[in-house]
Design a protein around this motif. Sequence first.
Motif, PDB file in Angstrom:
ATOM      1  N   LYS A   3       0.831  -1.207   0.000  1.00 54.17           N
ATOM      2  CA  LYS A   3       0.000   0.000   0.000  1.00 54.17           C
ATOM      3  C   LYS A   3       0.870   1.263   0.000  1.00 54.17           C
ATOM      4  N   ALA A   4       1.915   1.251   0.815  1.00 58.43           N
ATOM      5  CA  ALA A   4       2.808   2.410   0.877  1.00 58.43           C
ATOM      6  C   ALA A   4       3.493   2.628  -0.468  1.00 58.43           C
ATOM      7  N   LEU A   5       3.944   1.558  -1.107  1.00 57.08           N
ATOM      8  CA  LEU A   5       4.589   1.690  -2.410  1.00 57.08           C
ATOM      9  C   LEU A   5       3.639   2.276  -3.452  1.00 57.08           C
ATOM     10  N   ARG A   9       4.004   6.011  -4.936  1.00 53.07           N
ATOM     11  CA  ARG A   9       4.563   5.792  -6.275  1.00 53.07           C
ATOM     12  C   ARG A   9       6.006   5.304  -6.233  1.00 53.07           C
ATOM     13  N   GLY A  10       6.242   4.355  -5.333  1.00 50.23           N
ATOM     14  CA  GLY A  10       7.547   3.731  -5.235  1.00 50.23           C
ATOM     15  C   GLY A  10       8.521   4.424  -4.305  1.00 50.23           C
ATOM     16  N   ASN A  11       8.181   5.614  -3.867  1.00 52.58           N
ATOM     17  CA  ASN A  11       9.070   6.371  -2.969  1.00 52.58           C
ATOM     18  C   ASN A  11       8.705   6.096  -1.521  1.00 52.58           C
ATOM     19  N   ILE A  12       8.928   4.858  -1.097  1.00 53.85           N
ATOM     20  CA  ILE A  12       8.532   4.449   0.247  1.00 53.85           C
ATOM     21  C   ILE A  12       9.368   5.192   1.284  1.00 53.85           C
ATOM     22  N   SER A  13       8.714   5.600   2.338  1.00 54.91           N
ATOM     23  CA  SER A  13       9.402   6.347   3.390  1.00 54.91           C
ATOM     24  C   SER A  13      10.284   5.403   4.202  1.00 54.91           C
ATOM     25  N   PRO A  14      11.318   5.955   4.814  1.00 55.02           N
ATOM     26  CA  PRO A  14      12.151   5.117   5.688  1.00 55.02           C
ATOM     27  C   PRO A  14      11.337   4.490   6.820  1.00 55.02           C
ATOM     28  N   GLU A  15      10.312   5.208   7.293  1.00 51.98           N
ATOM     29  CA  GLU A  15       9.481   4.687   8.374  1.00 51.98           C
ATOM     30  C   GLU A  15       8.664   3.474   7.920  1.00 51.98           C
ATOM     31  N   ALA A  16       8.107   3.544   6.716  1.00 52.66           N
ATOM     32  CA  ALA A  16       7.321   2.417   6.196  1.00 52.66           C
ATOM     33  C   ALA A  16       8.211   1.206   5.962  1.00 52.66           C
ATOM     34  N   ILE A  21      10.344  -4.189   7.973  1.00 53.68           N
ATOM     35  CA  ILE A  21      11.454  -4.982   8.496  1.00 53.68           C
ATOM     36  C   ILE A  21      11.194  -5.380   9.951  1.00 53.68           C
ATOM     37  N   GLU A  22      10.705  -4.436  10.749  1.00 51.54           N
ATOM     38  CA  GLU A  22      10.424  -4.707  12.161  1.00 51.54           C
ATOM     39  C   GLU A  22       9.301  -5.715  12.346  1.00 51.54           C
ATOM     40  N   ALA A  23       8.453  -5.865  11.331  1.00 53.17           N
ATOM     41  CA  ALA A  23       7.368  -6.850  11.390  1.00 53.17           C
ATOM     42  C   ALA A  23       7.887  -8.264  11.124  1.00 53.17           C
ATOM     43  N   GLY A  24       9.186  -8.376  10.860  1.00 49.07           N
ATOM     44  CA  GLY A  24       9.784  -9.682  10.676  1.00 49.07           C
ATOM     45  C   GLY A  24      10.122 -10.053   9.247  1.00 49.07           C
ATOM     46  N   PHE A  25       9.949  -9.115   8.337  1.00 50.31           N
ATOM     47  CA  PHE A  25      10.263  -9.371   6.933  1.00 50.31           C
ATOM     48  C   PHE A  25      11.685  -8.910   6.635  1.00 50.31           C
TER      49      PHE A  25
END
Length: 74
Positions: A3-5, A9-16, A21-25
């Motif tokens: 959804k963030a991507l 438009r592909g410019n995902i924020s560092p927070e997203a 990553i923190e969710a385990g991916f």
Amino acid sequence: MAKALIEERGNISPEARSAFIEAGFDDRQAMEVVLGLAVKAMRNYTNSIARTPLEKAVAKHRWTKPRIAMRGAG
């Protein structure tokens, strides 16, 4: 992350990205999300060009462009 991507438009924020990553991916799974979005876009474009009819099960969810009033009309 998908959804963030899309929304950015592909410019995902560092927070997203961090939340993903923190969710385990990991980075490999992030690339799998990108691949999934790419396949979806290609399928949508192909179906549009080929005029592939919608399946009956999803036809009631067909998107239609909203009608908006023209500026100065009225």
